[in-house]
Structure formats: C-alpha cells, structure tokens
Scaffold this motif. Structure first.
Motif, PDB file in Angstrom:
ATOM      1  N   ARG A 153      -3.613   9.593 -32.800  1.00  0.00           N
ATOM      2  CA  ARG A 153      -2.658   9.416 -34.234  1.00  0.00           C
ATOM      3  C   ARG A 153      -2.454   7.690 -34.225  1.00  0.00           C
ATOM      4  N   TYR A 154      -1.954   7.072 -33.214  1.00  0.00           N
ATOM      5  CA  TYR A 154      -1.506   5.887 -33.440  1.00  0.00           C
ATOM      6  C   TYR A 154      -2.488   4.733 -32.901  1.00  0.00           C
ATOM      7  N   ARG A 155      -3.356   5.115 -32.024  1.00  0.00           N
ATOM      8  CA  ARG A 155      -4.307   4.060 -31.357  1.00  0.00           C
ATOM      9  C   ARG A 155      -5.050   3.323 -32.554  1.00  0.00           C
ATOM     10  N   ARG A 156      -5.353   2.117 -32.209  1.00  0.00           N
ATOM     11  CA  ARG A 156      -6.238   1.260 -33.170  1.00  0.00           C
ATOM     12  C   ARG A 156      -7.608   1.294 -32.513  1.00  0.00           C
ATOM     13  N   ALA A 157      -8.479   0.521 -33.481  1.00  0.00           N
ATOM     14  CA  ALA A 157      -9.757   0.354 -32.977  1.00  0.00           C
ATOM     15  C   ALA A 157      -9.616  -0.389 -31.931  1.00  0.00           C
ATOM     16  N   PRO A 158     -10.378   0.074 -30.646  1.00  0.00           N
ATOM     17  CA  PRO A 158     -10.291  -0.683 -29.446  1.00  0.00           C
ATOM     18  C   PRO A 158     -10.904  -2.271 -29.246  1.00  0.00           C
ATOM     19  N   LEU A 159     -11.808  -2.345 -29.979  1.00  0.00           N
ATOM     20  CA  LEU A 159     -12.581  -3.835 -29.897  1.00  0.00           C
ATOM     21  C   LEU A 159     -12.318  -4.646 -31.017  1.00  0.00           C
ATOM     22  N   GLU A 160     -11.308  -4.393 -31.829  1.00  0.00           N
ATOM     23  CA  GLU A 160     -11.364  -5.188 -33.067  1.00  0.00           C
ATOM     24  C   GLU A 160     -10.471  -6.716 -32.828  1.00  0.00           C
ATOM     25  N   HIS A 161     -10.292  -7.062 -31.412  1.00  0.00           N
ATOM     26  CA  HIS A 161      -9.831  -8.321 -31.250  1.00  0.00           C
ATOM     27  C   HIS A 161     -10.698  -8.686 -30.198  1.00  0.00           C
ATOM     28  N   LEU A 162     -11.791  -8.300 -30.047  1.00  0.00           N
ATOM     29  CA  LEU A 162     -12.778  -8.990 -29.018  1.00  0.00           C
ATOM     30  C   LEU A 162     -13.245 -10.341 -29.670  1.00  0.00           C
TER      31      LEU A 162
END
Length: 256
Positions: A153-162
């Motif tokens: 529910r809370y995790r964000r897009a994992p590669l958004e800060h790549l």
C-alpha cells in the motif's frame, strides 16, 4: 550552536582515546543543542549520529543513552512535534529534518526494527497523512514484520530516483572528504532500498520473476561500474554502503 566544530573534535578525540565516560555527556549535549538549533547543518547531524554509533558499539551506557533518547523522540513525535529543529514561530518549515527520520536512524543503529514498525503502525491508525509521508523510511521494518499487504500500500515506484542518482554522480564523489556528508552514497543507498523493498514485497506475494527483473533493471540503469558494484553489495547485504562509509571514516581518523 556555539563552537560545535571544536566540541565535535574534542568528543571524537575522547572516544578514540577510549575515554568513553567523558565522551558520552559531550555527545549528548551536542545532540541536544542540534535539536534546539535553527536549521542545523545536515552534515553536522550526520557526524553526531555517526559518532554515537561508534560510541554505542564500544560502550554499553552510550547504547542505553541512545535507547532513552529514542524513546523521548517517539514521545515528542506522538505529541505532535514532527520536526527535529526549532523555529521562533513554532511551525514546521520546508526542508526541516523530520523527527520520524531521526527515530528510524536511531533504531537502525540500535538494530531495533520492531520499534520502527510499531511506531508506524500507530501512525497508520491515528495519523494516516503522516504515515504516507514517512512510509518509505518505515518500509524495511514493515517488510521484516512480514506485512506485505501494508508495505504494498505504501511503497513507491522503486526506480523513480534512478535518473537523479545518475545526475548526482556527475558532480559528487561516492565518498567525499572528511567532514562532508556522503550525499551520493546516501542517495544510492535510498534508491537500492526502494528496489529491495519492492522486490521483497513481490517475492512475498509470490512474484519472484518480477523481483529478479527489478534487480536487473536497477543494475543496468546505474551510470557507472563503481555505483553498480556498491549497489550489488547493498542488495546482497543491506548496510554495506553504511559500513563502507564507517570504514572510510575510521581509516581517515587513523591517518589524522
């Protein structure tokens, strides 16, 4: 915060000399002063917390003092004091260091993920807007507790800060000179944490193939081999980047 550089130098010297009982009250005073400062420097905060880690590893009363300080910070957070900084207006401002971040950092040093998970569960129930704000920091503890539905529910897009990490690598060293915060290494560590959390959630939900593909995408997307190697170690052994920072700090101390 008056003469903090001199006091930090003195406290660090006491610790290296094994005079832990003298170093601890000075460290506690530095920490207390940081909480009362107007916009304390993040590099100063990093050094103070790193010194507390060193001292807690070597001196049991320092660990107990850190636990007591952590408990006090939790009480302040639950009482509505969300920022670890003082303002004349008494109102939080953009860029403030969050008290939740500080608590997570303390729990990481103490190896007490359960404390972070329990605190987040309270926020999820009583202050969901704060839970959304702080979730990315609590997610490792939530995953460790096996609550994959809550983590999802809370995790964000994992590669958004790549892309941000790759851009930062063009101007920042992975391990800067003594006294400077390791910004690139920290951002890389956060990126790897996002990927590791997302992969753990996927595996916990029976999607191992998708988790493996996410790891591969991270490693392929990093801009250089040094970051790739560091990220791979962090994926395999969380805490490796922090350990590298600490090791280099200790080596620099021995040379000074």
């Amino acid at each position: 915060m008056p003469a903090i550089d001199n006091r930090l130098t003195r406290m660090s010297a006491l610790r290296r000399e094994g005079r832990h009982a003298e170093a601890l009250p000075l460290l506690q005073q530095l920490f207390a002063d940081a909480g009362q400062a107007m916009k304390p420097a993040r590099s100063t905060h990093f050094i103070i917390m790193l010194e507390w880690k060193f001292l807690a590893d070597a001196y049991a009363p320092a660990r107990a003092a850190l636990q007591a300080e952590r408990d006090g910070q939790i009480r302040l957070l639950l009482a509505g004091e969300h920022a670890f900084v003082r303002h004349d207006s008494g109102r939080p401002q953009a860029g403030d260091m969050s008290r939740f971040s500080l608590i997570v950092e303390m729990n990481d040093t103490l190896g007490d993920a359960r404390s972070t998970a329990d605190l987040f569960a309270q926020l999820d129930s009583s202050a969901p807007e704060l839970a959304r704000q702080y979730a990315w920091q609590a997610l490792p503890a939530i995953v460790e507790a096996g609550n994959f539905a809550l983590a999802d529910r809370y995790r964000r897009a994992p590669l958004e800060h790549l892309e941000t990490v790759n851009a930062l690598a063009a101007s920042q060293p992975l391990f800067p000179a003594p006294g400077m915060a390791p910004r690139l290494a920290t951002e890389l560590m956060n990126l790897v944490k996002d990927v590791r959390i997302a992969a753990a959630v996927l595996r916990g939900q029976g999607q191992a193939t998708e988790a493996d593909a996410l790891y591969a995408a991270l490693l392929a997307g990093l801009a250089d081999d040094a970051m790739r190697a560091l990220a791979l170690r962090e994926l395999d052994a969380p805490g490796s980047i922090t350990a590298d920072i600490v090791k280099r700090q200790m080596e620099q101390e021995q040379l000074s």
